[in-house]
Scaffold this motif. Sequence first.
Motif, PDB file in Angstrom:
ATOM      1  N   TYR A   1       2.625   1.742   2.127  1.00 35.36           N
ATOM      2  CA  TYR A   1       2.905   3.148   1.818  1.00 35.36           C
ATOM      3  C   TYR A   1       1.647   3.988   1.891  1.00 35.36           C
ATOM      4  O   TYR A   1       1.687   5.154   2.297  1.00 35.36           O
ATOM      5  CB  TYR A   1       3.574   3.271   0.443  1.00 35.36           C
ATOM      6  CG  TYR A   1       5.068   3.230   0.542  1.00 35.36           C
ATOM      7  CD1 TYR A   1       5.730   2.021   0.668  1.00 35.36           C
ATOM      8  CD2 TYR A   1       5.816   4.403   0.558  1.00 35.36           C
ATOM      9  CE1 TYR A   1       7.105   1.971   0.790  1.00 35.36           C
ATOM     10  CE2 TYR A   1       7.200   4.368   0.677  1.00 35.36           C
ATOM     11  CZ  TYR A   1       7.838   3.151   0.792  1.00 35.36           C
ATOM     12  OH  TYR A   1       9.200   3.112   0.920  1.00 35.36           O
ATOM     13  N   SER A   2       0.516   3.395   1.502  1.00 30.79           N
ATOM     14  CA  SER A   2      -0.708   4.198   1.578  1.00 30.79           C
ATOM     15  C   SER A   2      -1.043   4.485   3.038  1.00 30.79           C
ATOM     16  O   SER A   2      -1.562   5.552   3.359  1.00 30.79           O
ATOM     17  CB  SER A   2      -1.866   3.498   0.856  1.00 30.79           C
ATOM     18  OG  SER A   2      -2.314   2.368   1.586  1.00 30.79           O
TER      19      SER A   2
ATOM     20  N   HIS B   1       6.247  -2.536   3.475  1.00 33.97           N
ATOM     21  CA  HIS B   1       6.964  -2.042   2.304  1.00 33.97           C
ATOM     22  C   HIS B   1       6.198  -2.274   1.010  1.00 33.97           C
ATOM     23  O   HIS B   1       6.746  -2.161  -0.073  1.00 33.97           O
ATOM     24  CB  HIS B   1       8.352  -2.678   2.221  1.00 33.97           C
ATOM     25  CG  HIS B   1       9.271  -2.181   3.290  1.00 33.97           C
ATOM     26  ND1 HIS B   1       9.777  -0.904   3.306  1.00 33.97           N
ATOM     27  CD2 HIS B   1       9.731  -2.765   4.427  1.00 33.97           C
ATOM     28  CE1 HIS B   1      10.526  -0.729   4.373  1.00 33.97           C
ATOM     29  NE2 HIS B   1      10.509  -1.846   5.079  1.00 33.97           N
ATOM     30  N   SER B   2       4.921  -2.586   1.148  1.00 37.24           N
ATOM     31  CA  SER B   2       4.094  -2.784  -0.040  1.00 37.24           C
ATOM     32  C   SER B   2       3.371  -1.474  -0.369  1.00 37.24           C
ATOM     33  O   SER B   2       3.390  -0.537   0.426  1.00 37.24           O
ATOM     34  CB  SER B   2       3.060  -3.863   0.249  1.00 37.24           C
ATOM     35  OG  SER B   2       2.112  -3.364   1.167  1.00 37.24           O
ATOM     36  N   PRO B   3       2.741  -1.407  -1.528  1.00 35.07           N
ATOM     37  CA  PRO B   3       1.924  -0.217  -1.821  1.00 35.07           C
ATOM     38  C   PRO B   3       0.887   0.038  -0.731  1.00 35.07           C
ATOM     39  O   PRO B   3       0.653   1.188  -0.349  1.00 35.07           O
ATOM     40  CB  PRO B   3       1.243  -0.588  -3.140  1.00 35.07           C
ATOM     41  CG  PRO B   3       2.195  -1.510  -3.801  1.00 35.07           C
ATOM     42  CD  PRO B   3       2.822  -2.309  -2.691  1.00 35.07           C
ATOM     43  N   PHE B   4       0.314  -1.025  -0.187  1.00 37.71           N
ATOM     44  CA  PHE B   4      -0.641  -0.863   0.907  1.00 37.71           C
ATOM     45  C   PHE B   4       0.015  -0.171   2.104  1.00 37.71           C
ATOM     46  O   PHE B   4      -0.525   0.776   2.680  1.00 37.71           O
ATOM     47  CB  PHE B   4      -1.199  -2.238   1.303  1.00 37.71           C
ATOM     48  CG  PHE B   4      -2.021  -2.230   2.560  1.00 37.71           C
ATOM     49  CD1 PHE B   4      -3.281  -1.669   2.578  1.00 37.71           C
ATOM     50  CD2 PHE B   4      -1.528  -2.797   3.727  1.00 37.71           C
ATOM     51  CE1 PHE B   4      -4.043  -1.661   3.732  1.00 37.71           C
ATOM     52  CE2 PHE B   4      -2.282  -2.795   4.891  1.00 37.71           C
ATOM     53  CZ  PHE B   4      -3.542  -2.227   4.890  1.00 37.71           C
TER      54      PHE B   4
ATOM     55  N   ARG C   1       1.201   4.985   5.408  1.00 40.50           N
ATOM     56  CA  ARG C   1       2.088   6.085   5.779  1.00 40.50           C
ATOM     57  C   ARG C   1       1.546   7.414   5.270  1.00 40.50           C
ATOM     58  O   ARG C   1       1.648   8.443   5.927  1.00 40.50           O
ATOM     59  CB  ARG C   1       3.479   5.856   5.204  1.00 40.50           C
ATOM     60  CG  ARG C   1       4.391   5.180   6.199  1.00 40.50           C
ATOM     61  CD  ARG C   1       5.686   4.799   5.560  1.00 40.50           C
ATOM     62  NE  ARG C   1       5.619   3.376   5.244  1.00 40.50           N
ATOM     63  CZ  ARG C   1       6.682   2.654   4.957  1.00 40.50           C
ATOM     64  NH1 ARG C   1       7.854   3.211   4.894  1.00 40.50           N
ATOM     65  NH2 ARG C   1       6.553   1.374   4.715  1.00 40.50           N
ATOM     66  N   ALA C   2       0.983   7.347   4.049  1.00 41.19           N
ATOM     67  CA  ALA C   2       0.422   8.571   3.487  1.00 41.19           C
ATOM     68  C   ALA C   2      -0.750   9.058   4.327  1.00 41.19           C
ATOM     69  O   ALA C   2      -0.873  10.251   4.616  1.00 41.19           O
ATOM     70  CB  ALA C   2      -0.036   8.318   2.049  1.00 41.19           C
TER      71      ALA C   2
ATOM     72  N   ARG D   1      -8.595   1.442   4.347  1.00 44.98           N
ATOM     73  CA  ARG D   1      -7.212   1.034   4.618  1.00 44.98           C
ATOM     74  C   ARG D   1      -6.966   0.929   6.116  1.00 44.98           C
ATOM     75  O   ARG D   1      -6.283   0.027   6.581  1.00 44.98           O
ATOM     76  CB  ARG D   1      -6.228   2.036   4.004  1.00 44.98           C
ATOM     77  CG  ARG D   1      -6.336   2.184   2.509  1.00 44.98           C
ATOM     78  CD  ARG D   1      -5.720   1.007   1.774  1.00 44.98           C
ATOM     79  NE  ARG D   1      -6.173   0.980   0.391  1.00 44.98           N
ATOM     80  CZ  ARG D   1      -5.593   1.640  -0.602  1.00 44.98           C
ATOM     81  NH1 ARG D   1      -4.530   2.350  -0.378  1.00 44.98           N
ATOM     82  NH2 ARG D   1      -6.081   1.569  -1.822  1.00 44.98           N
TER      83      ARG D   1
ATOM     84  N   ARG E   1       6.969  -7.362   4.755  1.00 41.97           N
ATOM     85  CA  ARG E   1       6.414  -7.308   3.389  1.00 41.97           C
ATOM     86  C   ARG E   1       5.273  -6.296   3.326  1.00 41.97           C
ATOM     87  O   ARG E   1       5.163  -5.522   2.382  1.00 41.97           O
ATOM     88  CB  ARG E   1       5.876  -8.690   2.969  1.00 41.97           C
ATOM     89  CG  ARG E   1       6.926  -9.736   2.668  1.00 41.97           C
ATOM     90  CD  ARG E   1       7.782  -9.391   1.494  1.00 41.97           C
ATOM     91  NE  ARG E   1       7.117  -9.442   0.199  1.00 41.97           N
ATOM     92  CZ  ARG E   1       7.452 -10.264  -0.778  1.00 41.97           C
ATOM     93  NH1 ARG E   1       8.415 -11.142  -0.601  1.00 41.97           N
ATOM     94  NH2 ARG E   1       6.838 -10.209  -1.938  1.00 41.97           N
TER      95      ARG E   1
ATOM     96  N   ALA F   1      -4.170  12.342   1.379  1.00 39.55           N
ATOM     97  CA  ALA F   1      -4.321  10.931   1.031  1.00 39.55           C
ATOM     98  C   ALA F   1      -5.675  10.698   0.372  1.00 39.55           C
ATOM     99  O   ALA F   1      -5.768  10.047  -0.669  1.00 39.55           O
ATOM    100  CB  ALA F   1      -4.182  10.058   2.269  1.00 39.55           C
TER     101      ALA F   1
ATOM    102  N   VAL G   1       6.299 -11.321   7.422  1.00 39.41           N
ATOM    103  CA  VAL G   1       5.053 -10.893   6.779  1.00 39.41           C
ATOM    104  C   VAL G   1       4.836  -9.393   6.998  1.00 39.41           C
ATOM    105  O   VAL G   1       4.512  -8.650   6.065  1.00 39.41           O
ATOM    106  CB  VAL G   1       3.853 -11.696   7.329  1.00 39.41           C
ATOM    107  CG1 VAL G   1       2.535 -11.128   6.817  1.00 39.41           C
ATOM    108  CG2 VAL G   1       3.987 -13.154   6.951  1.00 39.41           C
TER     109      VAL G   1
ATOM    110  N   GLY H   1      -7.038   9.777  -3.912  1.00 34.05           N
ATOM    111  CA  GLY H   1      -7.843   8.597  -4.213  1.00 34.05           C
ATOM    112  C   GLY H   1      -7.690   7.446  -3.253  1.00 34.05           C
ATOM    113  O   GLY H   1      -8.155   6.336  -3.529  1.00 34.05           O
ATOM    114  N   ILE H   2      -7.045   7.661  -2.115  1.00 34.12           N
ATOM    115  CA  ILE H   2      -6.920   6.572  -1.145  1.00 34.12           C
ATOM    116  C   ILE H   2      -8.177   6.529  -0.275  1.00 34.12           C
ATOM    117  O   ILE H   2      -8.553   7.542   0.309  1.00 34.12           O
ATOM    118  CB  ILE H   2      -5.684   6.781  -0.242  1.00 34.12           C
ATOM    119  CG1 ILE H   2      -4.411   6.763  -1.091  1.00 34.12           C
ATOM    120  CG2 ILE H   2      -5.613   5.703   0.835  1.00 34.12           C
ATOM    121  CD1 ILE H   2      -3.152   7.051  -0.309  1.00 34.12           C
ATOM    122  N   PRO H   3      -8.857   5.385  -0.217  1.00 34.76           N
ATOM    123  CA  PRO H   3     -10.002   5.284   0.692  1.00 34.76           C
ATOM    124  C   PRO H   3      -9.502   5.115   2.118  1.00 34.76           C
ATOM    125  O   PRO H   3      -9.309   3.997   2.596  1.00 34.76           O
ATOM    126  CB  PRO H   3     -10.739   4.037   0.202  1.00 34.76           C
ATOM    127  CG  PRO H   3      -9.734   3.244  -0.546  1.00 34.76           C
ATOM    128  CD  PRO H   3      -8.623   4.151  -0.973  1.00 34.76           C
TER     129      PRO H   3
END
Lengths: 286, 249, 334
Positions: free
Chosen positions: C198-199, C193-196, C201-202, C220, C190, C210, C187, C214-216
């Motif tokens: 990556y956000s 390596h999901s968009p979540f 990491r950003a 996150r 997963r 970030a 899990v 537009g990343i809150p």
Amino acid sequence: MLTILFDGIAYGMLLFVIACGLAVTLGLMNFVNLAHGAFAMLGGYCAYVLVNVYGVPFFASLPVAFMFAAMIGLLAERTLYVHFYNRSHLEQVLFTIGLVFMTSAVVDYFLGSQQRFINLPAYLQGRFDFFGVGIGKYRLLIILVCALILIVLQLILGYTRFGSRLRAAVDDQRIARGLGINVNWVFALTFAVGCGLAGLGGALGAEILSLEPHFPLKFMIYFLIVVSVGGTSSITGPFLASILLGIGDVAGKYYAPRYGGFVIYTIMIVVLVLRPQGLFARGTSK
Amino acid sequence: MNALETIGLEKRFGGIVPTNDVNLKVREGARHALIGPNGAGKTTLINLLTGVLKPSKGRVKLGGTDITNLKPHQRVARGISRTFQINQLFGELSPLEAIALVIGEREKLGTRFWRAFGSDEKIVGEAIALAKQFGLADVLGERTSSLPYGKQRQLEIALAIAGKPRLLLLDEPAAGVPEAERHEILETVAALPKDVTVLLIEHDMDIVFGFADRISVLVDGKLFVEGEPKEIENDPRVRAVYLGERTDD
Amino acid sequence: MNTGNTVQDSVTALKKKRAWHWLEYVFWLAAAASVFLLPSQHALLTQIAIWSLFALSLDLLLGYAGIVSLGHAAYFGFGAYVAALFAINFTGEPITGLIVAGIAAGLLGLATSLLVLRGTDLTRLMVTLGIALVMYEIANQMSWLTGGADGLTGMPVNPVLGIFPIYFRPANSYAYVLIVCFVLFFVAKRIVHSPFGYSLRAIKGNPLRASSIGIPNNLRLIAVYTIAASYAGIAGALLAQTTPVVSLTYIDFQRSADVLLMLIIGGTGYLYGGVVGSALFLVAQKFIGNITPQYWEFWIGFALVVIALFARDRGVFSIFERILGALRNDKAKP
């Protein structure tokens, strides 16, 4: 009641003397030094060995404890700490926790894990009655010595060349260097004095703070509270925080022994969340 | 119709007032430039527009809606996108990853935690197309931190454009870029469709006059004068401000 | 110049990053085999697996979101106590216990994340430390519920799902722990390596940028803090289910420090750092700690100092780095 207040002040004064060096490293040099308590412990053990093993008078052992801790502090600063000034807080945390573990292990190995008491001279033992308030002689001594240190510190910081250099170095390292101030040396000396004071506090407070190898870890949070709650914009902030913490802790242990720690930690979290700059920090920009 | 409007915008830091009663209007589709000498408060103004700073007074309106109280990421969702004077990139990610991340966030897919990143063909396709536009095709998979400065500068702008903004704020996009490559950067920006409003903050006059159709001059935190490039170019007061500054340097 | 190819390469590289590396298959197969092949070491292996899971939960915070915590044991201990009390009062079925502990620790994480995420990283350190200390005090004082300093005993451990007995069966209990770890690693993989992921990491890499794409950021971080707390709670519950007593050591500073150390030894940001770190740590503890406890404390301290000094390139662990570099897929340029 007043006795508790008195004991609390003595306790708080001790915390302040030990933690004021940390206020400089953590607050002003932005260095997370979790090993600060180790220097206090070394000072305490130094006094213990001198007094109990070699029969040195208690008062003579105090300046030696100061020098001992200061020299070790200077050595550590020049050889190890200096590599970590520009590192991340995580690396500073790992490094200083590592130092704590090593110091504790060494002390444990050579001096044993049991709590040690320094043999106090007879005239420092016992209490006397002052208008109905029981005053411990030893605690009175602590308050006097610590008050003296506080005054000297204020004078040094406020009125000497070194004090103004330190303030300049802390305000803006680059400009201070430009003015020809040897910032590295100022930091090293400040660090050493901070360690020395911690050592002195450790020696002075061995009786109250319980001297044993895990002292640095046990009191780490207290020193951090003093600095983070007191803020680092002045010496008065940490001082007030120390006194409050001292009184709060002694009173807590007396009136509500079960919830003392809980209350103190909770207050610390609340203060940090509401006033990240410290409770007594003046409103700075941003 | 104004794409952006500020009403009596003010920011104070203690005794300093880097933004002082600024009433700026940027028309929809404009190529608007904001110029001013160093320390005029250009970057503070950008930070107020994007929500990084809170104004002490005044309002910010985007397309007629008041956005003064919105957080930075909420303003992005309303269509504001920006670049930074000093590159603000994701050093660990590759350009492809960074651009795809922006597109994903734009499409409100950033909270997907079970689907693999980069498995959405549409997003990856769009990211590649955009990267090609900005000359990043040959370094798509490399770590951003290992790219040469020029490529990083291109990526800085590509990230802002990947958000498909209605209003694009460019903070000195050509800073640090050699003369020869500057036009390349601005050509891509100039080629953006007309429904994107661009506000360019710039120090370099040549770039501004080659790009803008409207210019505002900011001096000491105040809007000094505003007009067509021609008017500004011939305005003796503007010249005085700039000449005065150049002798200072 | 064949840009078409490099574009294709970078897309494949992106896919490869999230795919399972052959070393991962080898690792999990070896772990499965150890259930049958190393019966004498099951106690140690169970410990390693649980610590790995705990370190994994810290890795989600530190390695992916950049949050340093000095008090992660708060959630571990909370999960353990919840699991034990739930088993005593409701049902001793382990999986149910894990789920309840995970949810409870997650809720605690959600609530405390609001405190942790407010300040700068220095205040974060202090607040995480403070939360763990408060949790410790609570556990210590509510001795009518937690057993206080004596610890909490008498927790029933029924067969898993009613069919697979693990109580006092080291092999079964190790297998159970391993399966739970595998599922949660899967899990976690997963998620990162999901968009979540990556956000996160950003945000770790550049919070300013970030938020301006537009990343809150805060939402996150709250989410990952909650997930990490929940993972830690499940790890705590696992330990509670496989050891006879839940005590205050589950929640003390030593545990928070140890898990941080294990993760740092193994390396952050590739999920398996905790496995490597906890294996090295526990095996070394077994040998050095047997001589005298002081020796152990000294060498742990020494290891911390050395790691901190050379953490940038992971110094003495660069050998591991090289092997695991392949795992992480940041291979040299094509």
